[in-house]
Motif scaffolding. Structure first.
Motif, PDB file in Angstrom:
ATOM      1  N   SER A  17     -66.324  77.746 -26.942  1.00 36.84           N
ATOM      2  CA  SER A  17     -65.084  77.756 -27.718  1.00 36.84           C
ATOM      3  C   SER A  17     -65.192  76.760 -28.870  1.00 36.84           C
ATOM      4  O   SER A  17     -65.969  75.807 -28.816  1.00 36.84           O
ATOM      5  CB  SER A  17     -63.887  77.408 -26.831  1.00 36.84           C
ATOM      6  OG  SER A  17     -63.871  76.023 -26.544  1.00 36.84           O
ATOM      7  N   ILE A  18     -64.391  76.967 -29.876  1.00 33.34           N
ATOM      8  CA  ILE A  18     -64.371  76.048 -31.010  1.00 33.34           C
ATOM      9  C   ILE A  18     -63.847  74.684 -30.561  1.00 33.34           C
ATOM     10  O   ILE A  18     -64.236  73.654 -31.102  1.00 33.34           O
ATOM     11  CB  ILE A  18     -63.565  76.638 -32.206  1.00 33.34           C
ATOM     12  CG1 ILE A  18     -63.849  75.864 -33.492  1.00 33.34           C
ATOM     13  CG2 ILE A  18     -62.091  76.686 -31.904  1.00 33.34           C
ATOM     14  CD1 ILE A  18     -65.239  76.012 -34.021  1.00 33.34           C
ATOM     15  N   ASP A  19     -63.007  74.671 -29.544  1.00 35.03           N
ATOM     16  CA  ASP A  19     -62.512  73.395 -29.011  1.00 35.03           C
ATOM     17  C   ASP A  19     -63.635  72.616 -28.314  1.00 35.03           C
ATOM     18  O   ASP A  19     -63.702  71.397 -28.436  1.00 35.03           O
ATOM     19  CB  ASP A  19     -61.346  73.633 -28.050  1.00 35.03           C
ATOM     20  CG  ASP A  19     -60.111  74.153 -28.775  1.00 35.03           C
ATOM     21  OD1 ASP A  19     -59.735  73.559 -29.801  1.00 35.03           O
ATOM     22  OD2 ASP A  19     -59.534  75.153 -28.314  1.00 35.03           O
ATOM     23  N   GLN A  20     -64.517  73.317 -27.594  1.00 38.05           N
ATOM     24  CA  GLN A  20     -65.670  72.650 -26.978  1.00 38.05           C
ATOM     25  C   GLN A  20     -66.582  72.080 -28.060  1.00 38.05           C
ATOM     26  O   GLN A  20     -67.072  70.960 -27.949  1.00 38.05           O
ATOM     27  CB  GLN A  20     -66.459  73.633 -26.107  1.00 38.05           C
ATOM     28  CG  GLN A  20     -65.745  74.032 -24.839  1.00 38.05           C
ATOM     29  CD  GLN A  20     -66.429  75.204 -24.156  1.00 38.05           C
ATOM     30  OE1 GLN A  20     -66.968  76.096 -24.800  1.00 38.05           O
ATOM     31  NE2 GLN A  20     -66.397  75.198 -22.833  1.00 38.05           N
ATOM     32  N   LEU A  21     -66.784  72.862 -29.112  1.00 39.58           N
ATOM     33  CA  LEU A  21     -67.612  72.395 -30.217  1.00 39.58           C
ATOM     34  C   LEU A  21     -66.992  71.139 -30.837  1.00 39.58           C
ATOM     35  O   LEU A  21     -67.690  70.166 -31.102  1.00 39.58           O
ATOM     36  CB  LEU A  21     -67.752  73.486 -31.273  1.00 39.58           C
ATOM     37  CG  LEU A  21     -68.645  73.119 -32.442  1.00 39.58           C
ATOM     38  CD1 LEU A  21     -69.701  74.196 -32.669  1.00 39.58           C
ATOM     39  CD2 LEU A  21     -67.839  72.937 -33.694  1.00 39.58           C
ATOM     40  N   ALA A  22     -65.690  71.140 -31.035  1.00 39.88           N
ATOM     41  CA  ALA A  22     -65.007  69.980 -31.611  1.00 39.88           C
ATOM     42  C   ALA A  22     -65.153  68.754 -30.711  1.00 39.88           C
ATOM     43  O   ALA A  22     -65.387  67.642 -31.205  1.00 39.88           O
ATOM     44  CB  ALA A  22     -63.533  70.293 -31.850  1.00 39.88           C
ATOM     45  N   LYS A  23     -65.048  68.945 -29.403  1.00 35.75           N
ATOM     46  CA  LYS A  23     -65.237  67.822 -28.473  1.00 35.75           C
ATOM     47  C   LYS A  23     -66.660  67.277 -28.574  1.00 35.75           C
ATOM     48  O   LYS A  23     -66.876  66.066 -28.535  1.00 35.75           O
ATOM     49  CB  LYS A  23     -64.930  68.250 -27.036  1.00 35.75           C
ATOM     50  CG  LYS A  23     -63.459  68.421 -26.771  1.00 35.75           C
ATOM     51  CD  LYS A  23     -63.207  68.897 -25.361  1.00 35.75           C
ATOM     52  CE  LYS A  23     -61.720  69.178 -25.174  1.00 35.75           C
ATOM     53  NZ  LYS A  23     -61.425  69.771 -23.881  1.00 35.75           N
ATOM     54  N   GLY A  24     -67.624  68.177 -28.708  1.00 43.05           N
ATOM     55  CA  GLY A  24     -69.007  67.747 -28.865  1.00 43.05           C
ATOM     56  C   GLY A  24     -69.216  66.951 -30.145  1.00 43.05           C
ATOM     57  O   GLY A  24     -69.912  65.931 -30.153  1.00 43.05           O
ATOM     58  N   VAL A  25     -68.587  67.397 -31.233  1.00 45.60           N
ATOM     59  CA  VAL A  25     -68.701  66.679 -32.505  1.00 45.60           C
ATOM     60  C   VAL A  25     -68.063  65.296 -32.385  1.00 45.60           C
ATOM     61  O   VAL A  25     -68.621  64.303 -32.859  1.00 45.60           O
ATOM     62  CB  VAL A  25     -68.068  67.493 -33.661  1.00 45.60           C
ATOM     63  CG1 VAL A  25     -67.945  66.657 -34.923  1.00 45.60           C
ATOM     64  CG2 VAL A  25     -68.883  68.748 -33.934  1.00 45.60           C
ATOM     65  N   GLN A  26     -66.897  65.218 -31.748  1.00 49.39           N
ATOM     66  CA  GLN A  26     -66.235  63.917 -31.562  1.00 49.39           C
ATOM     67  C   GLN A  26     -67.113  62.978 -30.732  1.00 49.39           C
ATOM     68  O   GLN A  26     -67.257  61.800 -31.061  1.00 49.39           O
ATOM     69  CB  GLN A  26     -64.883  64.097 -30.868  1.00 49.39           C
ATOM     70  CG  GLN A  26     -63.817  64.667 -31.771  1.00 49.39           C
ATOM     71  CD  GLN A  26     -62.523  64.922 -31.032  1.00 49.39           C
ATOM     72  OE1 GLN A  26     -62.506  65.532 -29.972  1.00 49.39           O
ATOM     73  NE2 GLN A  26     -61.427  64.438 -31.599  1.00 49.39           N
TER      74      GLN A  26
END
Length: 170
Positions: A61-70
């Motif tokens: 998910s794009i939310d998982q990707l965002a968590k990874g970036v953070q």
């Protein structure tokens, strides 16, 4: 008979208008979400638009990707402070401290994903993904296949609408 045809045509046009309105609303909502994620992750919304298609094709998910970036942003700062967990993750991927100090969030994410793709050991790949991207790292591993071409494909397929559109969607 002409009256029935006119009623049928009007009903068809009304259904098309409703479908188009629904589609437009979902595009606006998705871009609003991406704009908010961009603010939280400090990456450009266009980058998230580019990654969105590849993430969804990779069951991420794009939310998982965002968590990874953070998490990667924190790992980068931790490595600059000399914390061993973060430095070991970058070392495992042969990412230099010079790169850690100078690359921005998007460039670092790209560098990590490309390095993960080039890692032949599944154990090292998993360990480095978790050290640098957190729990989201293992969920993002399917994204490493074809990662370099993903941004080009997103632009080619028209999924990148631009920063202005996302900003106006908020």
């Amino acid at each position: 008979f002409k009256g029935f045809v006119a009623i049928g045509a009007a009903a068809y046009v009304a259904r098309l208008a409703k479908a188009f309105t629904g589609f437009t609303a979902s595009v606006i909502d998705a871009n609003d979400h991406l704009a908010k994620l961009a603010k939280r992750t400090t990456v450009d919304v266009v980058f998230l638009q580019e990654m969105s298609l590849h993430a969804s094709k990779s069951a991420t998910s794009i939310d998982q990707l965002a968590k990874g970036v953070q998490f990667l942003n924190r790992a980068q700062a931790d490595a600059m402070d000399g914390l061993q967990t973060a430095t070991r993750g970058f070392d495992a991927l042969k990412i230099s401290m010079e790169e850690v100090r100078t690359l921005g969030p998007e460039e670092m994410f790209n560098r990590v994903m490309i390095a993960l793709e080039g890692t032949t050991s599944a154990a090292i790949r998993t360990q480095a993904a978790m050290a640098l991207l957190g729990r989201a790292g293992t969920q993002m591993l399917p994204m490493i296949d074809g990662f370099e071409e993903a941004r080009d494909r997103a632009r080619e397929f028209g999924t990148v609408l631009g920063a202005e559109f996302a900003t106006e969607s908020e």
